[in-house]
Design an enzyme around this catalytic site. Structure first.
Site, PDB file in Angstrom:
ATOM      1  N   ASN A 168      27.947  72.509  48.781  1.00 16.56           N
ATOM      2  CA  ASN A 168      28.400  71.195  49.029  1.00 16.56           C
ATOM      3  C   ASN A 168      27.111  70.171  48.489  1.00 16.56           C
ATOM      4  OD1 ASN A 168      30.775  71.783  49.996  1.00 16.56           O
ATOM      5  ND2 ASN A 168      30.317  71.283  52.299  1.00 16.56           N
ATOM      6  N   ASN A 217      45.037  50.818   7.793  1.00 17.29           N
ATOM      7  CA  ASN A 217      44.838  50.610   9.435  1.00 17.29           C
ATOM      8  C   ASN A 217      43.722  50.790  10.145  1.00 17.29           C
ATOM      9  OD1 ASN A 217      47.890  49.966   9.153  1.00 17.29           O
ATOM     10  ND2 ASN A 217      48.252  51.948   9.348  1.00 17.29           N
ATOM     11  N   GLU A 266      41.627  50.423  17.178  1.00 18.56           N
ATOM     12  CA  GLU A 266      42.777  50.330  17.919  1.00 18.56           C
ATOM     13  C   GLU A 266      42.493  51.451  19.180  1.00 18.56           C
ATOM     14  OE1 GLU A 266      46.290  50.391  15.572  1.00 18.56           O
ATOM     15  OE2 GLU A 266      45.101  49.913  14.082  1.00 18.56           O
ATOM     16  N   LYS A 323      49.109  49.824   3.349  1.00 22.35           N
ATOM     17  CA  LYS A 323      48.482  49.604   4.536  1.00 22.35           C
ATOM     18  C   LYS A 323      47.201  50.357   4.492  1.00 22.35           C
ATOM     19  CE  LYS A 323      50.078  48.243   7.881  1.00 22.35           C
ATOM     20  NZ  LYS A 323      50.957  49.013   8.888  1.00 22.35           N
ATOM     21  N   THR A 380      38.430  28.816  20.358  1.00 27.46           N
ATOM     22  CA  THR A 380      38.631  28.875  21.786  1.00 27.46           C
ATOM     23  C   THR A 380      40.162  29.084  21.679  1.00 27.46           C
ATOM     24  OG1 THR A 380      38.777  26.635  21.975  1.00 27.46           O
ATOM     25  CG2 THR A 380      36.611  27.633  22.403  1.00 27.46           C
ATOM     26  N   HIS A 381      40.700  29.723  22.635  1.00 27.93           N
ATOM     27  CA  HIS A 381      42.266  29.908  22.719  1.00 27.93           C
ATOM     28  C   HIS A 381      42.727  30.460  21.432  1.00 27.93           C
ATOM     29  CE1 HIS A 381      42.256  27.195  26.276  1.00 27.93           C
ATOM     30  NE2 HIS A 381      41.457  26.491  25.566  1.00 27.93           N
ATOM     31  N   SER A 391      49.210  54.400   5.831  1.00 24.91           N
ATOM     32  CA  SER A 391      50.500  54.769   6.219  1.00 24.91           C
ATOM     33  C   SER A 391      51.145  55.857   5.631  1.00 24.91           C
ATOM     34  CB  SER A 391      51.373  53.373   6.469  1.00 24.91           C
ATOM     35  OG  SER A 391      52.673  53.718   6.386  1.00 24.91           O
ATOM     36  N   TYR A 431      32.323  66.200  53.201  1.00 25.22           N
ATOM     37  CA  TYR A 431      32.917  66.761  51.775  1.00 25.22           C
ATOM     38  C   TYR A 431      34.377  67.351  51.791  1.00 25.22           C
ATOM     39  CZ  TYR A 431      33.915  69.944  47.774  1.00 25.22           C
ATOM     40  OH  TYR A 431      34.469  70.509  46.759  1.00 25.22           O
TER      41      TYR A 431
HETATM   42  N1  ARG Z   1      33.287  73.429  42.887  1.00 23.84           N
HETATM   43  C1  ARG Z   1      33.132  72.573  43.976  1.00 23.84           C
HETATM   44  C2  ARG Z   1      33.093  71.254  44.001  1.00 23.84           C
HETATM   45  O1  ARG Z   1      32.867  70.605  42.708  1.00 23.84           O
HETATM   46  C3  ARG Z   1      31.647  73.128  44.783  1.00 23.84           C
HETATM   47  C4  ARG Z   1      31.677  72.668  46.322  1.00 23.84           C
HETATM   48  C5  ARG Z   1      32.812  73.611  46.928  1.00 23.84           C
HETATM   49  N2  ARG Z   1      32.453  73.445  48.306  1.00 23.84           N
HETATM   50  C6  ARG Z   1      33.351  73.557  49.373  1.00 23.84           C
HETATM   51  N3  ARG Z   1      32.999  73.384  50.442  1.00 23.84           N
HETATM   52  N4  ARG Z   1      34.398  74.393  49.004  1.00 23.84           N
HETATM   53  O2  ARG Z   1      33.172  70.292  44.781  1.00 23.84           O
END
Ligand code: ARG
Length: 465
Positions: A115, A290, A295, A288, A160-161, A282, A322
């Protein structure tokens, strides 16, 4: 490690392996492999710190650092064996390290969780991406400034507009985007300042009982300081949201410029033409040309905004800390950067090579009574009329010209004097497009002299000489 059934690192308490679909929805390697170098960097800093604090032996750290050197080399030369079944880049790097150096690899994850590991990697990746992208913004600014310099005295209608309003210079119009892009660029860099705190050492969510030194890892990874709250460290993604919102605004600016290219290159405007490299044909209509790239930039701006909204939606109702919802933060963020970067390059290519048509612009600038304000201002300045009266007199003259199908400068002095007898032939000096735009010398105004000044300043700021 791998003590449970199957190949997972966390399989100790499990009797059966995950289903194939479970693996499919859970695996993030295809996305997060882009953070491989960051993952190695994070592990290096972590191991060095563990050794410094006596949590790892020097010998184990040496083995780990040596192994990470080899992992790094494999990543560089493309021989690193990525394995999807190992879920993500963190498990892949650690598993490879184990293959390369054996037992010490298993000690690397002491006082760390995926984490804090993943969000450390992700912050490192995003920090670099913000910097890289800011340079692409500068590159586009540089092209715009160069073209603005070429066209400081090219006159065109200002709108403008989307109605002809007053004559402006093309250089002034292009420099408006340089200013917008400067705010985009600094917004990106501002994100990097707030982002630059280190989550490593927050561990799973609560910190760790090991005597780690978080200042040391933060410094080693170039962060300003460690994050002060472990729940915040692993659970927050506002750094990514902020980057995406900055990209979304920046892409919106590209989209506006793209839209102008679409308009200007249409036969109806005919203010500019894109060269073959930036046009498509096109399959059915041979005439054309384009502006597809423009776009696509226009459309991709809302894609980027969508990516921001997707991440915001993932985070907004997530209880601390997490949750796996956060795994998709990277997919969204990577795609937003990739998309913006591509758009910025495409815009630079188009702006660099677009062929402006000064004659057509000049002709259009003279249409639609674009110098009516100049006439009103002249009546105020030379005849002392109150502006409201001048506005009225001008309106009657415009109506007269409109009735004749003529422009203001085409009217005779006698015709104008029928509306206001004190009008003299000097009035014709302000009715031309050139006189009108050139008279707007207030700071920030459109006159060629002011545009040249701005071009000179930007040339210096961007060090274009
Ligand atoms: N691959 C996970 C992610 O991107 C890593 C963290 C995983 N943590 C856990 N508690 N399973 O979030």
């Amino acid at each position: 490690m791998n003590s449970g059934k199957g190949q997972t690192m966390w399989g100790g308490r499990f009797a059966a392996t995950p289903s194939a679909i479970m693996n499919e929805i859970n695996a993030s390697l295809d996305i997060d492999r882009r953070m491989a170098e960051e993952d190695v960097a994070g592990s290096r800093a972590h191991a060095d710190m563990l050794a410094e604090m006596g949590i790892l032996t020097a010998a184990d750290n040496e083995a780990i650092q040596g192994g990470l050197d080899r992992v790094s080399a494999e990543l560089r030369d493309g021989t690193f064996p990525f394995r999807r079944e190992l879920e993500d880049i963190h498990m892949n790097v650690e598993a490879r390290l184990k293959e390369l150096i054996g037992e010490p690899a298993g000690r690397l994850h002491t006082a760390r969780s995926r984490n804090d590991q993943v969000v450390t990697d992700f912050r490192l990746w995003t920090r670099r991406a913000l910097d890289d992208t800011s340079h692409l913004v500068t590159a586009l600014q540089a092209v715009l400034v160069r073209r603005a310099g070429e066209h400081a005295a090219t006159f065109m209608p200002g709108f403008t507009h989307l109605q002809t309003a007053q004559p402006v210079t093309l250089g002034h119009h292009l420099l408006a985007y340089v200013e917008m892009l400067e705010r985009d660029r600094t917004r990106l860099l501002d994100c990097a300042v707030r982002l630059n705190e280190c989550p490593l050492g927050a561990a799973a969510l609560a910190g760790t009982g090991f005597p780690i030194d978080r200042d040391m890892t933060a410094e080693a990874l170039g962060f300003a300081r460690p994050m002060a709250n472990s729940l915040d460290a692993v659970g927050s993604r506002d750094f990514a949201l902020e980057a995406l919102s900055a990209l979304s605004i920046a892409a919106t600016h590209l989209s506006r410029l793209a839209e102008e290219i679409v308009l200007w290159t249409s036969p109806q405007f005919a203010f500019a033409a894109l060269p073959d490299e930036w046009s498509t044909g096109s399959s059915i209509m041979p005439q054309k040309r384009n502006p597809d790239a423009a776009e696509l930039v226009r459309a991709k701006a809302s894609l980027i905004t969508g990516l921001f909204v997707a991440l915001q939606g993932a985070v907004k109702a997530l209880p601390l800390a997490y949750a796996k919802d956060l795994q998709d933060d990277k997919r969204l963020t990577f795609e937003a950067f990739d998309t913006y970067d591509l758009c910025a390059r495409a815009m630079a290519g188009m702006v660099e090579t677009i062929r402006f048509k000064p004659d057509a612009m000049r002709a259009a600038a003279g249409k639609g009574f674009s110098t009516a304000t100049d006439l009103a201002d002249w009546l105020v300045r030379e005849l002392g009329l109150p502006f409201r009266d001048a506005h009225h007199v001008t309106g009657r003259i415009v109506a007269m010209a409109e009735g004749k199908g003529a422009e203001l400068a085409d009217l005779s002095l006698g015709e104008m004097q029928k509306v206001h007898s004190a009008i003299s032939k000097d009035v014709f000096n302000v009715l031309t497009v050139e006189a009108s735009a050139s008279s707007r010398t207030s700071y920030g105004g459109t006159s060629p002299v002011r545009v040249q000044e701005q071009v000179a300043q930007w040339t210096q700021r961007l060090r274009l000489e």
